[in-house]
Each structure stands twice: as structure tokens, then as C-alpha cells.
Design an enzyme around this catalytic site. Structure first.
Site, PDB file in Angstrom:
ATOM      1  N   TRP A 137      18.748  43.856  34.506  1.00  0.00           N
ATOM      2  CA  TRP A 137      17.023  43.845  35.134  1.00  0.00           C
ATOM      3  C   TRP A 137      16.823  43.416  33.455  1.00  0.00           C
ATOM      4  O   TRP A 137      15.252  43.152  34.086  1.00  0.00           O
ATOM      5  CB  TRP A 137      16.984  45.129  35.039  1.00  0.00           C
ATOM      6  CG  TRP A 137      15.531  45.509  34.682  1.00  0.00           C
ATOM      7  CD1 TRP A 137      14.941  46.116  34.047  1.00  0.00           C
ATOM      8  CD2 TRP A 137      14.887  45.642  36.545  1.00  0.00           C
ATOM      9  NE1 TRP A 137      13.739  46.978  34.434  1.00  0.00           N
ATOM     10  CE2 TRP A 137      13.837  46.511  35.838  1.00  0.00           C
ATOM     11  CE3 TRP A 137      15.589  45.753  37.571  1.00  0.00           C
ATOM     12  CZ2 TRP A 137      12.982  46.973  36.588  1.00  0.00           C
ATOM     13  CZ3 TRP A 137      14.559  46.081  38.546  1.00  0.00           C
ATOM     14  CH2 TRP A 137      12.928  46.867  38.119  1.00  0.00           C
TER      15      TRP A 137
ATOM     16  N   HIS B  22      20.471  50.234  44.492  1.00  0.00           N
ATOM     17  CA  HIS B  22      20.080  49.575  43.040  1.00  0.00           C
ATOM     18  C   HIS B  22      20.604  48.180  42.860  1.00  0.00           C
ATOM     19  O   HIS B  22      19.447  47.869  42.414  1.00  0.00           O
ATOM     20  CB  HIS B  22      21.103  50.688  41.951  1.00  0.00           C
ATOM     21  CG  HIS B  22      21.348  50.941  40.609  1.00  0.00           C
ATOM     22  ND1 HIS B  22      19.880  50.917  40.208  1.00  0.00           N
ATOM     23  CD2 HIS B  22      21.356  50.236  38.796  1.00  0.00           C
ATOM     24  CE1 HIS B  22      19.268  50.798  38.674  1.00  0.00           C
ATOM     25  NE2 HIS B  22      20.596  50.194  38.439  1.00  0.00           N
TER      26      HIS B  22
ATOM     27  N   ILE C 292      26.655  43.616  40.440  1.00  0.00           N
ATOM     28  CA  ILE C 292      28.742  44.414  41.261  1.00  0.00           C
ATOM     29  C   ILE C 292      28.015  45.484  42.033  1.00  0.00           C
ATOM     30  O   ILE C 292      27.729  46.399  42.090  1.00  0.00           O
ATOM     31  CB  ILE C 292      29.905  44.096  40.638  1.00  0.00           C
ATOM     32  CG1 ILE C 292      30.013  42.367  39.959  1.00  0.00           C
ATOM     33  CG2 ILE C 292      30.636  44.647  41.518  1.00  0.00           C
ATOM     34  CD1 ILE C 292      30.958  42.626  38.772  1.00  0.00           C
TER      35      ILE C 292
HETATM   36  N1  INI Z   1      23.099  44.846  35.337  1.00  0.00           N
HETATM   37  C1  INI Z   1      23.645  44.394  35.364  1.00  0.00           C
HETATM   38  O1  INI Z   1      23.969  43.436  34.737  1.00  0.00           O
HETATM   39  N2  INI Z   1      25.106  44.366  36.477  1.00  0.00           N
HETATM   40  C2  INI Z   1      24.916  45.295  37.446  1.00  0.00           C
HETATM   41  O2  INI Z   1      25.874  45.689  38.150  1.00  0.00           O
HETATM   42  C3  INI Z   1      24.424  46.356  36.946  1.00  0.00           C
HETATM   43  N3  INI Z   1      24.444  47.892  38.083  1.00  0.00           N
HETATM   44  O3  INI Z   1      25.385  47.628  38.744  1.00  0.00           O
HETATM   45  O4  INI Z   1      23.678  49.063  37.511  1.00  0.00           O
HETATM   46  C4  INI Z   1      23.139  46.812  36.152  1.00  0.00           C
HETATM   47  N4  INI Z   1      22.284  47.844  35.790  1.00  0.00           N
HETATM   48  C5  INI Z   1      21.763  47.873  34.644  1.00  0.00           C
HETATM   49  C6  INI Z   1      20.243  46.965  34.660  1.00  0.00           C
HETATM   50  O5  INI Z   1      20.649  46.141  34.679  1.00  0.00           O
HETATM   51  C7  INI Z   1      19.914  47.135  33.546  1.00  0.00           C
HETATM   52  O6  INI Z   1      20.252  46.967  32.112  1.00  0.00           O
HETATM   53  C8  INI Z   1      19.198  49.197  33.296  1.00  0.00           C
HETATM   54  O7  INI Z   1      18.705  49.665  34.422  1.00  0.00           O
HETATM   55  C9  INI Z   1      18.090  49.789  32.344  1.00  0.00           C
HETATM   56  O8  INI Z   1      16.994  48.888  32.339  1.00  0.00           O
END
Ligand code: INI
Length: 159
Positions: A59, A90, A84
Site C-alpha cells: 500500500w 483487503h 497474498i
Molecule cells: N501488504 C502487503 O504488502 N501484502 C499483503 O498481503 C498485505 N495484506 O494482506 O494485508 C499488506 N497489507 C498491509 C498494507 O500494505 C499496508 O502496509 C497497511 O494497510 C498500512 O497502511
């Protein structure tokens, strides 16, 4: 007269790259990073031209990639992540925004951004793409970054 062909080559000499890697699912992204570094070194890139930037998750990648691309310090940005699928939607939000945002970072700045953010249903599918059955997508992304960054240099030199 023969038609003209313009293309990049797999030569990283003199090209500067930032690699943006996510800590989330680091068991996968560390393997993608090893693959990307292997590609850059094998293609003649030098250590002083490579910068690795860690971000918390996929993100966070677009805003950091945009900042790096806009800095004019890099010929290409290589993004490594692993999203994943879990039991909730999400996944779709994180993967979708990462893809869209990284595409925008490239278009807005004119700096090639290679996309090796794996989006898989299972951890096993991610492992397969991080140095197992299906190769190493970090290596592949670095190779495409080298080719595209070289092509971009060539096109700009023609102006
Ligand atoms: N971030 C990832 O890089 N891969 C994932 O699979 C994932 N899942 O599954 O939640 C993930 N979530 C975190 C996201 O990227 C942010 O760091 C978080 O939402 C805080 O802003």
C-alpha cells in the site's frame, strides 16, 4: 532504406536504480530482492548505482516510488512486494491501489517503474515466483527495468 529499430539492451552499466521492497511478507520479498540484485549485478550494474528502500507494505509503495522517480536521481524504479489473498476483500484494495499507483508514478514522472508486486491466492504460489518453480519475478522485473531505462535514455538522447 531499411526500417529503423529502437530498443533497449540488458546492460545496466551507468544506469541508476532504486529498488522499493516491502517488509510485509518479507519471507517472499527478500527472495525477490536477491533476484533483482543478482540481475543488476550480472548485467553490469555497480553497487553505488543501486539504492534499496524498504516500505511497510505494498500500500505504501506508490507514494514512495513517486517520490523516488520524481527526484531525478534514478533511471528506473523496481518495486518488489507480495500481496497474498486472505479471507477478506483487503487483498483487492491493497493490490489494486499498488498496481494503479505504481503505474501513475511512472506516467507522471517519465521514469520506468517495474512491477514485481506478486498477487497470489496462496503463500505457495508466491514462493513459486520468488525463486522456485516459476523463477524469480524480482530478477525478471530488474531485467525489464534495465531494458526500459536504457531505451528511455536512448529516446531522450535523440531529442
Ligand atoms: N501488504 C502487503 O504488502 N501484502 C499483503 O498481503 C498485505 N495484506 O494482506 O494485508 C499488506 N497489507 C498491509 C498494507 O500494505 C499496508 O502496509 C497497511 O494497510 C498500512 O497502511
Amino acid at each position: 532504406m531499411p526500417h529503423s529499430v529502437i530498443e533497449g539492451h540488458l546492460d545496466a552499466k551507468g544506469l541508476r536504480f532504486a529498488i522499493v521492497a516491502s517488509r510485509f511478507n518479507s519471507i517472499i520479498t527478500e527472495r525477490l530482492l536477491a533476484g533483482a540484485l543478482d540481475a543488476l549485478r550480472r548485467a553490469g550494474g555497480s553497487e553505488q548505482d543501486i539504492t534499496v528502500v524498504w516500505v511497510p507494505g505494498a500500500w505504501e509503495m506508490p507514494v514512495i516510488a513517486l517520490e523516488l522517480a520524481g527526484s531525478k536521481r534514478y533511471d528506473g524504479i523496481i518495486c518488489l512486494g507480495a500481496v497474498i489473498r486472505g479471507d477478506t476483500p483487503h487483498f483487492d484494495y491493497v493490490a489494486g491501489e499498488a498496481a494503479k499507483g505504481l503505474g501513475q508514478a511512472a506516467i507522471q514522472t517519465g521514469v520506468p517503474v517495474a512491477f514485481a508486486v506478486l498477487t497470489t491466492n496462496t503463500l505457495e504460489q508466491a514462493v513459486d515466483r520468488a525463486g522456485a518453480k516459476h523463477g524469480n519475478k524480482g530478477f525478471d522485473a530488474a531485467m525489464t527495468a534495465i531494458e526500459t531505462a536504457g531505451l528511455m535514455r536512448k529516446l531522450r538522447a535523440m531529442k
